[in-house]
Write a protein that holds these residues in place. Structure first.
Motif, mmCIF file in Angstrom:
data_model
loop_
_atom_site.group_PDB
_atom_site.id
_atom_site.type_symbol
_atom_site.label_atom_id
_atom_site.label_comp_id
_atom_site.label_asym_id
_atom_site.label_seq_id
_atom_site.Cartn_x
_atom_site.Cartn_y
_atom_site.Cartn_z
ATOM 1 N N VAL A 119 0.827 -1.205 0.000
ATOM 2 C CA VAL A 119 0.000 0.000 0.000
ATOM 3 C C VAL A 119 0.863 1.257 0.000
ATOM 4 O O VAL A 119 0.553 2.238 -0.701
ATOM 5 N N MET A 120 1.978 1.257 0.724
ATOM 6 C CA MET A 120 2.822 2.442 0.754
ATOM 7 C C MET A 120 3.648 2.584 -0.515
ATOM 8 O O MET A 120 3.745 3.677 -1.090
ATOM 9 N N LEU A 121 4.248 1.510 -0.986
ATOM 10 C CA LEU A 121 5.124 1.627 -2.147
ATOM 11 C C LEU A 121 4.349 1.764 -3.452
ATOM 12 O O LEU A 121 4.826 2.401 -4.391
ATOM 13 N N ASP A 122 3.140 1.235 -3.520
ATOM 14 C CA ASP A 122 2.270 1.542 -4.669
ATOM 15 C C ASP A 122 1.995 3.043 -4.722
ATOM 16 O O ASP A 122 2.029 3.664 -5.791
ATOM 17 N N ALA A 123 1.719 3.633 -3.561
ATOM 18 C CA ALA A 123 1.466 5.074 -3.519
ATOM 19 C C ALA A 123 2.720 5.859 -3.872
ATOM 20 O O ALA A 123 2.653 6.872 -4.576
ATOM 21 N N TYR A 124 3.875 5.391 -3.405
ATOM 22 C CA TYR A 124 5.121 6.057 -3.764
ATOM 23 C C TYR A 124 5.365 6.031 -5.273
ATOM 24 O O TYR A 124 5.873 7.004 -5.848
ATOM 25 N N ARG A 125 5.027 4.940 -5.907
ATOM 26 C CA ARG A 125 5.201 4.867 -7.359
ATOM 27 C C ARG A 125 4.365 5.944 -8.047
ATOM 28 O O ARG A 125 4.851 6.631 -8.954
ATOM 29 N N GLU A 126 3.129 6.131 -7.592
ATOM 30 C CA GLU A 126 2.285 7.168 -8.174
ATOM 31 C C GLU A 126 2.809 8.559 -7.841
ATOM 32 O O GLU A 126 2.778 9.477 -8.686
ATOM 33 N N GLY B 85 8.745 8.898 4.850
ATOM 34 C CA GLY B 85 8.208 10.088 5.495
ATOM 35 C C GLY B 85 7.167 10.839 4.695
ATOM 36 O O GLY B 85 6.398 11.610 5.266
ATOM 37 N N ALA B 86 7.118 10.631 3.387
ATOM 38 C CA ALA B 86 6.139 11.348 2.572
ATOM 39 C C ALA B 86 4.708 10.922 2.858
ATOM 40 O O ALA B 86 3.771 11.669 2.545
ATOM 41 N N LEU B 87 4.539 9.744 3.453
ATOM 42 C CA LEU B 87 3.176 9.249 3.708
ATOM 43 C C LEU B 87 3.076 8.305 4.888
ATOM 44 O O LEU B 87 1.976 7.885 5.264
ATOM 45 N N GLY B 88 4.200 7.967 5.501
ATOM 46 C CA GLY B 88 4.199 6.943 6.540
ATOM 47 C C GLY B 88 3.417 7.321 7.780
ATOM 48 O O GLY B 88 2.724 6.485 8.373
ATOM 49 N N LYS B 89 3.497 8.599 8.200
ATOM 50 C CA LYS B 89 2.752 8.991 9.401
ATOM 51 C C LYS B 89 1.255 8.920 9.149
ATOM 52 O O LYS B 89 0.487 8.502 10.020
ATOM 53 N N GLY B 90 0.840 9.307 7.941
ATOM 54 C CA GLY B 90 -0.572 9.176 7.598
ATOM 55 C C GLY B 90 -1.020 7.730 7.609
ATOM 56 O O GLY B 90 -2.112 7.402 8.089
#
Length: 295
Positions: free
Chosen positions: A66-73, A135-140
């Motif tokens: 879920v996190m790395l799919d979002a990072y790809r986008e 850090g770009a999305l991990g806290k969320g």
């Protein structure tokens, strides 16, 4: 509302609930935070992500896809400005595990990160040592996980991790903190069964113009945008868009994901998405207006 305040993952947390949390509830929240931190914190010598940076190999985690799919986008939308291999770039400027805050020369992140790192539902794998920074999305993501842990708690729930907020139940009215004066707000928004995440260059800042929001392509802190706010059903997506909005391509990604937003430039101009639900305190009106001095 009952309030529980504590420190975790380097920030202050505040959880408000209609009913007092039980000891079991609190233990479950603490266990989930510790699990995520143990897997993904680059500030821990004993974390799985630190081991990945030393040795490569696999990091077993249900958060990987879920996190790395979002990072790809995120990476695709921003032309590579957002990149989970930015950890070495942050360390080069002094934002390292020891918080040395001693800046060296900027270091760009590897542009081929998607060739170096692969992932499945169960794990992320690095073909060679690769230190990830989520850090770009991990806290969320963690705010969403904690909200899920509390799904059995009756009534309203507000989970706030250092300004990344998810609300379940009754609407919460939240101020948008002015990035240059914490005593003021540039606006307010009502959040109900959704999330608000913010990012600003005055948070985690040190030295002359140094802060945690870097362009991964150059390793240099961003200069144009001072603060961003994003509103979405889930905190991880709001957090991701709040990061993307520092770069070209951020508004397009927000539109594709159905996320509304506000952002402020370093010279004080404010922009917002067409459907932005926030009430902004503006000296003028429309895109590019400046905030007035209302608190």
């Amino acid at each position: 509302m009952a309030t529980w305040r504590f420190e975790a993952i380097g920030t202050g947390w505040e959880i408000e609930t209609s009913v007092e949390l039980t000891d079991a509830d609190r233990a479950a929240v603490a266990a989930e935070i510790d699990r995520f931190d143990r897997e993904w914190s680059r500030f821990r010598d004993d974390s799985d992500v630190t081991r990945l940076g030393r040795e490569g190999g696999a990091l077993a985690s249900t958060d990987a896809r879920v996190m790395l799919d979002a990072y790809r986008e995120l990476s695709d939308a921003t032309g590579g400005a957002v990149n989970p291999l930015v950890a070495d770039s942050l360390s080069a400027l002094g934002y390292d595990p020891g918080y040395s805050l001693i800046a060296g020369e900027p270091v760009s992140a590897p542009a081929d990160w998607q060739d170096r790192v692969s992932w499945t539902d169960a794990a992320a794998t690095a073909s060679a040592p690769a230190l990830l920074d989520v850090g770009a999305l991990g806290k969320g993501r963690l705010v969403d996980l904690v909200t899920t842990v509390l799904s059995g708690v009756s009534g309203d729930v507000v989970v706030d991790a250092g300004g990344d907020i998810r609300v379940r139940g009754a609407a919460a009215r939240i101020g948008l903190e002015h990035p240059f004066d914490a005593r003021k707000a540039i606006g307010v928004v009502s959040v109900q069964d959704g999330a608000l995440c913010a990012s600003a260059v005055n948070r985690r800042a040190w030295g002359n113009g140094l802060h945690h929001v870097l362009d991964a392509r150059t390793g240099v802190p961003v200069r144009t945008w001072a603060a961003t706010w994003a509103f979405a059903p889930e905190a991880m997506r709001a957090d991701a868009v709040a990061t993307a909005l520092f770069f070209d391509g951020g508004p397009a990604l927000a539109a594709a994901w159905g996320v509304e937003w506000v952002r402020m430039t370093t010279d004080g101009r404010v922009e917002r998405s067409p459907g932005c639900p926030a009430e902004l305190f503006l000296a003028g009106s429309g895109r590019g207006a400046r905030p007035d001095d209302q608190n």
